[in-house]
Write a protein that holds these residues in place. Sequence first.
Motif, PDB file in Angstrom:
ATOM      1  N   GLN A   1      -4.191   9.512 -45.003  1.00  0.00           N
ATOM      2  CA  GLN A   1      -4.899   8.845 -46.096  1.00  0.00           C
ATOM      3  C   GLN A   1      -4.968   7.345 -45.796  1.00  0.00           C
ATOM      4  OE1 GLN A   1      -2.793  10.243 -49.544  1.00  0.00           O
ATOM      5  NE2 GLN A   1      -3.771  12.245 -49.455  1.00  0.00           N
ATOM      6  N   ASN A   2      -4.342   6.504 -46.592  1.00  0.00           N
ATOM      7  CA  ASN A   2      -4.419   5.059 -46.348  1.00  0.00           C
ATOM      8  C   ASN A   2      -3.130   4.500 -45.741  1.00  0.00           C
ATOM      9  OD1 ASN A   2      -2.790   5.302 -48.596  1.00  0.00           O
ATOM     10  ND2 ASN A   2      -3.662   3.558 -49.668  1.00  0.00           N
ATOM     11  N   LYS A   3      -2.304   5.356 -45.153  1.00  0.00           N
ATOM     12  CA  LYS A   3      -1.041   4.921 -44.555  1.00  0.00           C
ATOM     13  C   LYS A   3      -1.101   5.081 -43.039  1.00  0.00           C
ATOM     14  CE  LYS A   3       1.113   7.680 -47.702  1.00  0.00           C
ATOM     15  NZ  LYS A   3       0.023   7.916 -48.549  1.00  0.00           N
ATOM     16  N   PHE A   4      -0.629   4.065 -42.330  1.00  0.00           N
ATOM     17  CA  PHE A   4      -0.584   4.068 -40.872  1.00  0.00           C
ATOM     18  C   PHE A   4       0.824   3.718 -40.428  1.00  0.00           C
ATOM     19  CE2 PHE A   4      -4.927   3.356 -41.951  1.00  0.00           C
ATOM     20  CZ  PHE A   4      -5.655   3.970 -40.955  1.00  0.00           C
TER      21      PHE A   4
ATOM     22  N   PHE B   1      -4.841  -3.511 -38.512  1.00  0.00           N
ATOM     23  CA  PHE B   1      -4.156  -2.939 -39.678  1.00  0.00           C
ATOM     24  C   PHE B   1      -4.456  -3.753 -40.934  1.00  0.00           C
ATOM     25  CE2 PHE B   1      -0.563  -0.767 -37.137  1.00  0.00           C
ATOM     26  CZ  PHE B   1      -1.202   0.460 -37.217  1.00  0.00           C
ATOM     27  N   ALA B   2      -4.478  -5.063 -40.812  1.00  0.00           N
ATOM     28  CA  ALA B   2      -4.723  -5.924 -41.973  1.00  0.00           C
ATOM     29  C   ALA B   2      -6.125  -5.758 -42.515  1.00  0.00           C
ATOM     30  CB  ALA B   2      -4.462  -7.389 -41.592  1.00  0.00           C
ATOM     31  N   LYS B   3      -7.084  -5.381 -41.657  1.00  0.00           N
ATOM     32  CA  LYS B   3      -8.474  -5.211 -42.106  1.00  0.00           C
ATOM     33  C   LYS B   3      -8.665  -3.935 -42.913  1.00  0.00           C
ATOM     34  CE  LYS B   3     -10.889  -5.292 -38.411  1.00  0.00           C
ATOM     35  NZ  LYS B   3     -11.852  -5.409 -37.318  1.00  0.00           N
ATOM     36  N   LEU B   4      -7.745  -2.984 -42.824  1.00  0.00           N
ATOM     37  CA  LEU B   4      -7.916  -1.682 -43.490  1.00  0.00           C
ATOM     38  C   LEU B   4      -7.689  -1.755 -44.968  1.00  0.00           C
ATOM     39  CD1 LEU B   4      -6.247   0.571 -40.841  1.00  0.00           C
ATOM     40  CD2 LEU B   4      -8.661   0.303 -41.289  1.00  0.00           C
TER      41      LEU B   4
ATOM     42  N   SER C   1       3.362 -11.677 -30.027  1.00  0.00           N
ATOM     43  CA  SER C   1       3.176 -12.800 -29.103  1.00  0.00           C
ATOM     44  C   SER C   1       2.215 -12.441 -27.974  1.00  0.00           C
ATOM     45  CB  SER C   1       4.521 -13.246 -28.527  1.00  0.00           C
ATOM     46  OG  SER C   1       5.081 -12.232 -27.722  1.00  0.00           O
ATOM     47  N   HIS C   2       1.796 -11.195 -27.885  1.00  0.00           N
ATOM     48  CA  HIS C   2       0.836 -10.759 -26.878  1.00  0.00           C
ATOM     49  C   HIS C   2      -0.480 -10.436 -27.589  1.00  0.00           C
ATOM     50  CE1 HIS C   2      -1.091  -8.231 -23.830  1.00  0.00           C
ATOM     51  NE2 HIS C   2      -0.266  -8.794 -22.964  1.00  0.00           N
ATOM     52  N   HIS C   3      -1.600 -10.685 -26.959  1.00  0.00           N
ATOM     53  CA  HIS C   3      -2.880 -10.511 -27.651  1.00  0.00           C
ATOM     54  C   HIS C   3      -3.146  -9.063 -28.071  1.00  0.00           C
ATOM     55  CE1 HIS C   3      -4.152  -9.841 -23.439  1.00  0.00           C
ATOM     56  NE2 HIS C   3      -5.091  -9.079 -23.957  1.00  0.00           N
ATOM     57  N   PHE C   4      -2.611  -8.064 -27.349  1.00  0.00           N
ATOM     58  CA  PHE C   4      -2.805  -6.671 -27.784  1.00  0.00           C
ATOM     59  C   PHE C   4      -2.085  -6.402 -29.101  1.00  0.00           C
ATOM     60  CE2 PHE C   4      -3.483  -5.722 -23.115  1.00  0.00           C
ATOM     61  CZ  PHE C   4      -4.848  -5.557 -23.250  1.00  0.00           C
ATOM     62  N   GLY C   5      -0.891  -6.949 -29.257  1.00  0.00           N
ATOM     63  CA  GLY C   5      -0.164  -6.798 -30.514  1.00  0.00           C
ATOM     64  C   GLY C   5      -0.866  -7.504 -31.649  1.00  0.00           C
ATOM     65  N   GLU C   6      -1.410  -8.686 -31.383  1.00  0.00           N
ATOM     66  CA  GLU C   6      -2.166  -9.410 -32.406  1.00  0.00           C
ATOM     67  C   GLU C   6      -3.395  -8.618 -32.840  1.00  0.00           C
ATOM     68  OE1 GLU C   6      -3.162 -13.313 -31.086  1.00  0.00           O
ATOM     69  OE2 GLU C   6      -1.071 -13.974 -31.015  1.00  0.00           O
ATOM     70  N   ILE C   7      -4.083  -7.999 -31.891  1.00  0.00           N
ATOM     71  CA  ILE C   7      -5.266  -7.191 -32.212  1.00  0.00           C
ATOM     72  C   ILE C   7      -4.868  -6.009 -33.096  1.00  0.00           C
ATOM     73  CG2 ILE C   7      -7.001  -5.640 -31.233  1.00  0.00           C
ATOM     74  CD1 ILE C   7      -7.061  -7.567 -28.778  1.00  0.00           C
ATOM     75  N   LEU C   8      -3.788  -5.322 -32.726  1.00  0.00           N
ATOM     76  CA  LEU C   8      -3.338  -4.173 -33.505  1.00  0.00           C
ATOM     77  C   LEU C   8      -2.998  -4.592 -34.938  1.00  0.00           C
ATOM     78  CD1 LEU C   8      -2.526  -1.144 -33.538  1.00  0.00           C
ATOM     79  CD2 LEU C   8      -0.217  -1.927 -33.040  1.00  0.00           C
ATOM     80  N   LEU C   9      -2.206  -5.647 -35.091  1.00  0.00           N
ATOM     81  CA  LEU C   9      -1.826  -6.107 -36.429  1.00  0.00           C
ATOM     82  C   LEU C   9      -3.031  -6.584 -37.218  1.00  0.00           C
ATOM     83  CD1 LEU C   9       1.484  -7.924 -35.473  1.00  0.00           C
ATOM     84  CD2 LEU C   9       1.245  -5.741 -36.648  1.00  0.00           C
TER      85      LEU C   9
END
Length: 64
Positions: free
Chosen positions: A38-41, A61-64, A50-58
């Motif tokens: 549903q709306n949980k990830f 998540f914030a956009k959802l 501190s790495h750009h892949f982690g920033e993209i992932l977070l």
Amino acid sequence: MFNDHYFLHSYYFHCHHSEDFLAVSDYGIEFASAVHHQNKFGVQFHPEKSHHFGEILLHNFAKL
């Protein structure tokens, strides 16, 4: 993308519903490393901000 994240421990959760899998990892056994329902990830790894892949992932998540 998930290859660029790391796990802090050897624990994992057992996801009973394969339709909730977003990503699967294999470390001797196969387990769900990212899930949604549903709306949980949730992720089983540490998204390093501190790495750009982690920033993209977070950010995603914030956009959802």
